[in-house]
Design an enzyme around this catalytic site. Structure first.
Site, short mmCIF file in Angstrom:
data_model
loop_
_atom_site.label_atom_id
_atom_site.label_comp_id
_atom_site.label_asym_id
_atom_site.label_seq_id
_atom_site.Cartn_x
_atom_site.Cartn_y
_atom_site.Cartn_z
N HIS A 100 0.84 -1.21 0.00
CA HIS A 100 0.00 0.00 0.00
C HIS A 100 0.87 1.26 0.00
O HIS A 100 2.07 1.22 0.30
CB HIS A 100 -0.91 0.03 1.24
CG HIS A 100 -0.17 0.18 2.53
ND1 HIS A 100 0.58 -0.84 3.09
CD2 HIS A 100 -0.04 1.24 3.38
CE1 HIS A 100 1.13 -0.43 4.20
NE2 HIS A 100 0.78 0.85 4.40
N ASP A 102 0.56 5.05 1.90
CA ASP A 102 -0.20 5.54 3.05
C ASP A 102 -1.26 6.58 2.64
O ASP A 102 -0.99 7.48 1.83
CB ASP A 102 0.75 6.18 4.08
CG ASP A 102 1.60 5.14 4.80
OD1 ASP A 102 1.15 3.98 4.93
OD2 ASP A 102 2.72 5.48 5.22
N HIS A 255 4.70 0.16 0.27
CA HIS A 255 5.42 -0.65 1.26
C HIS A 255 4.53 -1.74 1.82
O HIS A 255 3.30 -1.72 1.65
CB HIS A 255 6.01 0.24 2.36
CG HIS A 255 5.00 1.04 3.13
ND1 HIS A 255 4.39 2.16 2.62
CD2 HIS A 255 4.49 0.87 4.37
CE1 HIS A 255 3.56 2.65 3.51
NE2 HIS A 255 3.60 1.88 4.58
N ARG A 270 5.22 5.66 14.55
CA ARG A 270 5.13 6.28 13.22
C ARG A 270 4.62 7.72 13.30
O ARG A 270 3.64 8.00 14.00
CB ARG A 270 4.17 5.45 12.35
CG ARG A 270 4.08 5.93 10.92
CD ARG A 270 3.17 5.06 10.11
NE ARG A 270 1.90 5.72 9.86
CZ ARG A 270 1.06 5.41 8.88
NH1 ARG A 270 1.34 4.42 8.05
NH2 ARG A 270 -0.07 6.06 8.72
#
Ligand code: SIN
Length: 279
Positions: A100, A102, A255, A270
């Site tokens: 995907h 983000d 990623h 994150r």
């Protein structure tokens, strides 16, 4: 420009490990310019052996732009911009498990993400990255001209609507499921605002169709593009240790967080940097 950073490529196509910088401190203008140049060139930057609090990680990321807050995942109480990406030993759902890009369900998806390893399993738990410029460049001229002008439809629904994949995680708390089905449109091929390079801009988590095509045409074209985009020849792999930080260019890569460490815990932190409207 004087070179202060040591840059070692991670694979033949994308990714680089940088040495010679302590990310707990603000970078000098010169080092920041070098870092940024390496980021745009290699798309994934890895820096090892860092010791960062959440505040220091946020301060590092702010050197590249304003921080974003995830609309569907709860952040830390003190810092809503910070997500603890946790997979417990018995978790069956792995946040980020599947290729995907983000938050492409936003009109202005993030410029990049900064992931810091807090606690890693003894084996496994690597993250794969795929270079979407290389994937675009490898298409035939005829396919490129066919994709020119096509528009992808993106939605958070498959992940964050009631019953969506990410809502089943034991460790991550999701929210706002009632508005997850909203749709946004982005070009199937986007142009990087800094490098001017073109890249494929569809992903299996959030791209739900292609505007103007019949459902079966859209499904067939997406199936081809999604498989094409993540071939091994376009990838690099990041192996984590506590204190490893990776920052990826969300305008250039997809990623995939591997979940091959059942029975162990993985904890990453994150933060994300706001981006612009893909063109
Ligand atoms: C993510 O998709 O942001 C998570 C990646 C990872 O945990 O490796």
């Amino acid at each position: 420009m004087t070179t202060t950073l040591d840059v070692t490529p991670l694979s033949g196509v994308l990714g680089a490990e940088l040495r010679g910088v302590d990310l707990a401190e603000p970078m000098s203008a010169e080092t920041l310019a070098e870092f940024r140049q390496a980021f745009v060139e290699h798309h994934v930057i890895v820096v090892r052996d860092q010791d960062l609090t959440a505040e220091q990680q946020m301060a590092f990321a702010r050197q590249f732009g304003e921080l974003d807050t995830h609309p569907f995942v709860e952040g830390q109480a003190a810092h809503p911009e910070v997500l603890d990406v946790i997979t417990e030993p018995d978790d069956r759902v792995n946040f980020g498990g599947g290729w995907h890009t983000d938050v492409t369900f936003l009109e202005e998806p993030d410029l990049g993400s900064v992931l810091y390893a807090v606690d890693v399993p003894p084996v496994g738990g690597d993250t794969l990255f795929a270079d979407q410029h290389a994937a675009y460049d490898a298409l035939s001229p005829t396919m490129k001209s066919m994709l020119d002008g096509l528009v992808g439809i993106h939605s958070a629904g498959p992940q964050y609507a009631p019953g969506g994949t990410s809502t089943k995680s034991k460790s991550m708390r999701t929210k706002n499921a009632d508005v997850a089905e909203r749709r946004v449109e982005h070009p199937v091929v986007r142009t990087h605002p800094e490098s001017g390079r073109r890249s494929l801009y569809v992903n299996g988590a959030f791209t739900i169709g292609i505007e103007g095509l019949h459902r079966d045409e859209s499904a067939a074209l997406l199936r081809f593009l999604l498989a094409h985009a993540v071939q091994e020849r376009f990838t690099c792999r990041v192996r984590w240790a506590p204190g490893t930080l990776a920052m990826w260019d969300n305008r250039s890569v997809q990623h995939y967080a591997l979940h091959d460490y059942g029975g162990h815990r993985r904890h990453m932190r994150r933060v994300t940097i706001k981006g612009d409207r893909p063109r």
